[in-house]
Scaffold this active site. Structure first.
Site, PDB file in Angstrom:
ATOM      1  N   GLU A 260       8.960 -16.353  41.490  1.00 34.08           N
ATOM      2  CA  GLU A 260      10.338 -16.839  41.498  1.00 34.08           C
ATOM      3  C   GLU A 260      10.865 -16.956  42.925  1.00 34.08           C
ATOM      4  OE1 GLU A 260      12.532 -14.110  38.995  1.00 34.08           O
ATOM      5  OE2 GLU A 260      10.827 -13.894  37.635  1.00 34.08           O
ATOM      6  N   GLU A 371      20.994 -17.426  36.422  1.00 39.48           N
ATOM      7  CA  GLU A 371      20.955 -16.184  35.648  1.00 39.48           C
ATOM      8  C   GLU A 371      22.011 -15.233  36.200  1.00 39.48           C
ATOM      9  OE1 GLU A 371      17.874 -12.449  34.691  1.00 39.48           O
ATOM     10  OE2 GLU A 371      17.198 -14.205  35.816  1.00 39.48           O
TER      11      GLU A 371
END
Length: 456
Positions: A260, A371
């Site tokens: 990520e 997120e």
């Protein structure tokens, strides 16, 4: 949680004796006492005022010793040190001394010197890595940006020497903000896995908004240009991020592999509300392996001008200039390592192939999106913002965006992401709208304010 206390200085006076010796002794004593109290007060205040979001009860010497041992593993002896205007300390560490090489699986690893094979670009879209736009997508000239002159620690004009890498120094305050020493630098499993589990079991997880690939073709990387904002965070243990996920493994098990990268605002991790460049990896579904940035061994950095975890500046403003960063993650066909590139030309570093199980071969899914952590204080949804804090329908200049979504195929070619689906777990809190055109390719607007009359 407790608080750091400051000793209050009381008032003292010498007794009204006529003897000079007594008065002189008393005066000297008061001078010494006052000097000591001033020093002690300043030292204590320095601790308390530099804590920012740190609130903790009195720490035992045993715990401090354990924290220091952890910090000694992370903070390698610097060749040169740079003080950033935002308070960060950037240590220039020799490449061969960086934390990555402490990993048990990398004891015999040699830093890759051969340049990775760059993905072939099917359609050229110029991106300098960090771009600004007012009414259209116009990149700053790379000469003006200095290649990487977009992080706050660059502002004083200093750079790390050749052969070193810049590493943001971790402090005891950083560790003390974490839930525990073990949790420092790690994503909580629930935060990282909510979107995957929900897709399989319809469990409500109103903290993720993303686009993801649905085709079953082999995937070897992904790229996107990500709009940068400074969303507000309600509580210290919450965060807001925008990132790319490169994934393989089972979403409902313990073997998920994930790479990520993107930007995040995390008061717990960094002690402030500034958006920062970050990376993350795990090979066991966020359980024991992996971490943010260089807070554990794993990611091998090769770039001497980009500090992972350092603040990004400037950031986008409502109705004003828009700034974005371009990130590419892909698997090098030559040696199999997963590389990260910033913009069109700047290699940041790589995740060695040895770290992974499923990703040692290829990825099976890519995700792009935002997120946040919703701590659910007082049984209410958090007001922590995602993206700009505006809903997707507000569009350019107000809502945050991802543009030019691309994937790397088995031929090591970058192609526009075609078969994608979008997901918003709770569209009353945060939502997403995708589209496609000739300039931005596949793209989407996303985000939201969190708690509002329709999101409780």
């Amino acid at each position: 949680m407790g608080r750091v206390s400051v000793v209050r200085q009381g008032r003292f006076s010498c007794p009204s004796y006529s003897g000079n010796s007594i008065l002189q002794s008393c005066s000297l004593f008061l001078v010494f006492l006052s000097f000591f109290l001033v020093l002690f007060s300043k030292k204590t205040m320095a601790v308390s005022t530099s804590l920012n979001y740190t609130k903790y009860k009195q720490v035992s010497s045993l715990r401090l010793a354990r924290i220091q041992r952890r910090l000694d593993k992370i903070n390698k002896p610097p060749v040169f040190t740079i003080q950033s205007p935002d308070g960060d300390i950037i240590d220039c560490i020799h490449k061969r001394k960086q934390p990555a090489l402490d990993h048990p699986l990398l004891q015999k690893h040699k830093i890759q010197r051969v340049a990775p094979e760059m993905p072939k670009v099917m359609k050229t879209v110029k991106t300098d890595g960090f771009s600004g736009e007012t009414n259209s997508s116009n990149s700053f000239d790379e000469r003006l940006m200095g290649g990487a002159g977009w992080q706050m620690w660059h502002q004083n004009g200093l750079r790390c020497p050749k052969g070193t890498i810049p590493v943001r120094r971790s402090t005891s305050h950083d560790v003390l903000r974490a839930k525990s020493l073990y949790d420092f630098g790690k994503k909580q499993k629930t935060a990282g896995m909510a979107q995957f589990a929900s897709r399989l079991s319809s469990v409500d997880a109103p903290d993720v908004v993303n686009a993801y690939t649905t085709a079953s073709d082999e995937v070897y990387g992904a790229r996107a240009t990500i709009n940068v904002w400074g969303p507000s965070i309600e509580t210290v243990n919450e965060f807001s991020l925008s990132q790319i996920w490169v994934l393989s493994g089972s979403f409902d098990g313990s073997d998920l592999n994930s790479i990520e990268a993107g930007w995040q605002v995390s008061p717990e991790l960094y002690g402030d509300n500034r958006p920062r460049l970050f990376t993350y990896w795990t090979s066991d579904a966020y359980q024991a392996t992996g971490c943010y940035n260089l807070l554990c061994s794993g990611f091998v950095q090769t770039n001497s001008r980009i500090a992972i975890g350092a603040a990004i500046s400037p950031v986008s403003s409502m109705g004003g200039n828009q700034y974005d960063i371009t990130i590419l993650i892909w698997k090098d066909p030559k040696l199999g390592n997963w590389w990260m590139r910033f913009g069109d030309n700047t290699l940041v570093g790589y995740w060695p192939n040895e770290l992974f199980t499923h990703l040692a071969d290829r990825a099976t899914m890519v995700e792009w999106g935002g997120e946040i952590v919703n701590s659910g204080t007082n049984d209410e949804h958090t007001t922590t913002q995602m993206g700009s804090g505006q809903f997707a329908q507000d569009g350019f200049g107000k809502a945050s965006y991802f543009r030019n979504l691309e994937i790397v195929d088995s031929d090591n070619s970058l192609t526009t992401a075609q078969d994608i689906s979008v997901l918003a777990e709770n569209s009353n809190c945060y939502n997403i709208l995708s589209s496609r055109n000739s300039e931005w390719g596949t793209h989407f607007y996303y985000g939201g304010p969190g708690r509002n009359p329709s999101c409780q």
